[in-house]
Design a protein around this motif. Structure first.
Motif, PDB file in Angstrom:
ATOM      1  N   SER A 181      -2.192   5.185   4.693  1.00  0.00           N
ATOM      2  CA  SER A 181      -0.885   4.568   4.456  1.00  0.00           C
ATOM      3  C   SER A 181       0.041   4.576   5.664  1.00  0.00           C
ATOM      4  CB  SER A 181      -0.178   5.296   3.304  1.00  0.00           C
ATOM      5  OG  SER A 181      -0.951   5.260   2.125  1.00  0.00           O
ATOM      6  N   SER A 183       4.266   4.278   6.172  1.00  0.00           N
ATOM      7  CA  SER A 183       5.462   4.530   5.377  1.00  0.00           C
ATOM      8  C   SER A 183       6.235   3.245   5.146  1.00  0.00           C
ATOM      9  CB  SER A 183       6.347   5.554   6.092  1.00  0.00           C
ATOM     10  OG  SER A 183       7.519   5.810   5.347  1.00  0.00           O
ATOM     11  N   THR A 262       4.584   2.919   0.154  1.00  0.00           N
ATOM     12  CA  THR A 262       3.710   2.824   1.320  1.00  0.00           C
ATOM     13  C   THR A 262       3.120   1.422   1.460  1.00  0.00           C
ATOM     14  OG1 THR A 262       1.782   3.559   0.027  1.00  0.00           O
ATOM     15  CG2 THR A 262       3.037   5.254   1.217  1.00  0.00           C
ATOM     16  N   ASP A 264      -0.608   0.160   2.464  1.00  0.00           N
ATOM     17  CA  ASP A 264      -1.935   0.762   2.578  1.00  0.00           C
ATOM     18  C   ASP A 264      -2.907  -0.149   3.317  1.00  0.00           C
ATOM     19  OD1 ASP A 264      -0.862   2.760   1.035  1.00  0.00           O
ATOM     20  OD2 ASP A 264      -1.822   2.111  -0.822  1.00  0.00           O
TER      21      ASP A 264
END
Length: 291
Positions: A181, A183, A262, A264
């Motif tokens: 991930s 942020s 997140t 991903d």
């Protein structure tokens, strides 16, 4: 150019030799100083790992979990019941073993996943064709990686990877994969890093995997010629950068996870692609788990 940078980092990392360590208990995968890596031994340790996940994912990263998890202050779901939980434990800390846990990974073997509804990553990525193209290979999923802030050091990362490698050997795994991930939930904020991954380590041919169509977010936001590789590497989260050092590839398309706050990407790491130097580095200690 990016490969050369990663190779230099590998050479710098592997230059030092590990000091001889005393014999480890049978269930301990590795040890550096007062810290060791092993699987959780009981439900108390799993709950402690879930509490660490809550601290990192909710308190630090702003995730929103189901009400029961928020009330108990533990990140948990149905996959916790079927996964193995890799831990990093600092034995120098006072208290019971579950109070010494400082980092964790969640590990799921293919045969266990298929017997229990599939992999967690399948909620974001179309992994079924990948598995079908490699019927002779055994996959394991890595997930829920987190480390307490004070312990986010090279030593802890080394122990986590020593544990992953030993676990893969023990269970005769051929490839590791899982979501990693960035942020925040706006992929444009990571345009440099995502574009770098797309152009330089994107999965192709027999390893190709794409995000589910309804979740797909393009990673191709900058042309290759405008990407500064050094800046792109600096913009990568440490976990993803670590995967690349080991020879990982990245799936096509990012996925926004609103609940975990997140963006991903899917990482796939064939065991055979791992740098020989890293195999030697971890294998010297982890080889005893291959039987």
């Amino acid at each position: 150019m990016s490969v050369d940078l990663l190779k230099r980092e590998i050479q710098e990392d592997i230059q030092r030799e590990q000091e001889p360590q005393p014999a480890l208990p049978a269930d301990v995968f590795g040890r550096i100083g007062s810290m060791e890596t092993r699987l959780a031994r009981n439900s108390r340790e799993i709950e402690s790992a879930q509490a660490i996940r809550y601290k990192v994912f909710v308190e630090e990263m702003g995730a929103t979990l189901p009400p029961e998890a928020m009330a108990l202050r533990r990140d948990f779901d149905i996959y916790d019941e079927i996964c193995d939980h890799l831990l990093v434990v600092d034995t120098a800390l006072t208290g019971e073993p579950e109070e010494q846990i400082v980092g964790t990974y969640r590990l799921l073997r293919q045969e266990v996943a298929m017997a229990n509804g599939g992999f967690y990553s399948a909620s974001e990525y179309d992994v079924a064709p990948l598995l079908a193209r490699h019927p002779e290979k055994r996959f394991m999923e890595l997930g829920r990686s987190c480390v307490l802030p004070h312990y986010r050091t090279k030593r802890t990362v080394e122990l986590l990877w020593q544990g992953n490698w030993a676990y893969a050997l023990r269970h005769n795994m051929h490839a590791m994969f899982g979501c990693a991930s960035f942020s925040g939930t706006d992929p444009k904020n990571h345009a440099l890093a995502l574009s770098f991954l797309h152009h330089t380590v994107g999965m192709k041919d027999e390893w190709a995997v794409s995000a589910l169509p309804e979740l797909f977010q393009s990673m191709d936001m900058m042309p290759l010629e405008s990407i500064n590789s050094k800046q792109a590497l600096m913009a990568l989260p440490p976990l993803i950068k670590g995967y690349l050092r080991l020879g990982a590839m990245v799936g096509n398309g990012a996925v926004v996870d609103q609940a975990f706050n997140t963006t991903d990407v899917l990482i796939v790491l064939p065991i055979e692609s791992i740098s020989g130097r890293y195999i030697n580095y971890y294998g010297a200690d982890a080889g005893r788990f291959g039987g």
